[in-house]
Design a protein around this motif. Sequence first.
Motif, short mmCIF file in Angstrom:
data_model
loop_
_atom_site.label_atom_id
_atom_site.label_comp_id
_atom_site.label_asym_id
_atom_site.label_seq_id
_atom_site.Cartn_x
_atom_site.Cartn_y
_atom_site.Cartn_z
N LEU A 1 0.82 -1.21 0.00
CA LEU A 1 0.00 0.00 0.00
C LEU A 1 0.86 1.26 0.00
CD1 LEU A 1 -2.69 -1.09 2.63
CD2 LEU A 1 -2.79 -1.28 0.13
N ASN A 2 0.45 2.25 -0.78
CA ASN A 2 1.16 3.52 -0.79
C ASN A 2 0.64 4.42 0.33
OD1 ASN A 2 -1.29 4.62 -1.67
ND2 ASN A 2 -0.67 4.64 -3.83
N ASN A 3 1.27 5.58 0.48
CA ASN A 3 0.93 6.46 1.60
C ASN A 3 -0.50 6.97 1.50
OD1 ASN A 3 1.14 9.51 2.91
ND2 ASN A 3 2.27 7.96 4.05
N GLU A 4 -0.98 7.21 0.29
CA GLU A 4 -2.34 7.69 0.12
C GLU A 4 -3.36 6.68 0.68
OE1 GLU A 4 -5.40 9.01 -3.49
OE2 GLU A 4 -3.24 8.83 -3.86
N ALA A 5 -3.14 5.40 0.38
CA ALA A 5 -4.05 4.37 0.89
C ALA A 5 -3.95 4.24 2.40
CB ALA A 5 -3.73 3.03 0.22
N LEU A 6 -2.73 4.34 2.92
CA LEU A 6 -2.53 4.24 4.36
C LEU A 6 -3.18 5.41 5.10
CD1 LEU A 6 1.20 3.08 4.28
CD2 LEU A 6 -0.73 1.71 5.11
N VAL A 7 -3.11 6.61 4.53
CA VAL A 7 -3.77 7.78 5.12
C VAL A 7 -5.28 7.54 5.17
CG1 VAL A 7 -4.37 10.20 4.76
CG2 VAL A 7 -1.99 9.47 4.57
N GLU A 8 -5.83 7.00 4.09
CA GLU A 8 -7.27 6.72 4.05
C GLU A 8 -7.66 5.72 5.12
OE1 GLU A 8 -10.52 4.74 1.00
OE2 GLU A 8 -8.74 5.73 0.17
N ILE A 9 -6.86 4.67 5.28
CA ILE A 9 -7.13 3.67 6.32
C ILE A 9 -7.09 4.29 7.70
CG2 ILE A 9 -6.18 1.60 7.44
CD1 ILE A 9 -5.21 0.73 4.62
N LEU A 10 -6.07 5.11 7.94
CA LEU A 10 -5.90 5.73 9.25
C LEU A 10 -7.02 6.72 9.54
CD1 LEU A 10 -4.15 5.97 11.77
CD2 LEU A 10 -2.76 7.66 10.56
N ASP A 11 -7.36 7.55 8.56
CA ASP A 11 -8.44 8.52 8.76
C ASP A 11 -9.75 7.82 9.11
OD1 ASP A 11 -6.97 10.81 8.41
OD2 ASP A 11 -7.49 11.08 6.29
N ASP A 12 -10.04 6.73 8.43
CA ASP A 12 -11.29 6.00 8.68
C ASP A 12 -11.29 5.31 10.04
OD1 ASP A 12 -12.30 6.76 6.25
OD2 ASP A 12 -11.78 4.89 5.22
N ALA A 13 -10.09 5.01 10.56
CA ALA A 13 -9.99 4.27 11.82
C ALA A 13 -10.10 5.15 13.05
CB ALA A 13 -8.68 3.50 11.87
N VAL A 14 -9.79 6.44 12.91
CA VAL A 14 -9.75 7.33 14.07
C VAL A 14 -11.16 7.87 14.36
CG1 VAL A 14 -8.79 9.43 15.07
CG2 VAL A 14 -7.34 7.93 13.68
N ARG A 15 -11.82 7.22 15.29
CA ARG A 15 -13.14 7.63 15.78
C ARG A 15 -13.08 7.58 17.30
NH1 ARG A 15 -13.05 8.54 11.24
NH2 ARG A 15 -14.54 8.12 9.55
#
Length: 240
Positions: free
Chosen positions: A85-99
């Motif tokens: 996974l590239n950084n863009e995908a990892l950022v998306e994963i992280l953003d969705d996980a932070v609740r």
Amino acid sequence: MFVLFDAYGTLVELDDFYGRLQRGFAQHGANLSAEVVRAAGHAEIRHYIHNVLRARDFDSRRIVVRECAQVLGDAARKHGGAHDLNNEALVEILDDAVRFRLFPDTRDALEELHAQGVPMGVLSNWDYQLPQRFEEIDLSRYFHFVQSSSEIGYEKPAPQIFQRGLELAREVVPHLTPESCFYVGDHYEKDVVGAQNAGMKPIWVVREERDLPSGETPRDDKAMVVRSLREIVSLIGEKR
């Protein structure tokens, strides 16, 4: 009297952070084990904690988030979790996980203190989005102010952040003394010792279970210790 609160670990916690991370990786084609995801998540959290002061606005926060995402991806690989996974995908994963979610005792305690007319504020090590996060989970209405370390430019246990909290509290309660100000937090060094050094009265929240323990839990006879925020209601009542 005025009561200041820490945020993360005291009032709120992450909502299924590791489960959300694992599902996010899977949605991007990387089926990682729970153990790998937890280890990677721990590494990401630590990087965020050490760099939160830099996240002063939207642009600077996105830089920190991109770094955190890279740490997440690198740590996953380090612990045996293969992915491309590239950084863009990892950022998306992280953003969705932070609740975030409230601890079960948070709202009841704040409702009762608010009903008693106890003035309260929030002073926490967090990025500039802290007020927005509190709006999202309907917490802001209990507090006269919600201030993050990135807004102030110092983080706990630095005396400057506690001094700023006292200044803001005095806008509500003129002539407030540090001795009449309580600070409620879960981290011994940052919250208890920091508040003591600022002349405030710390209330140390020692919960039964934490994912990442907030520092050591030494014995401190000078600190008031509670296991639940509900205990604060009667404790504050006794001190009024």
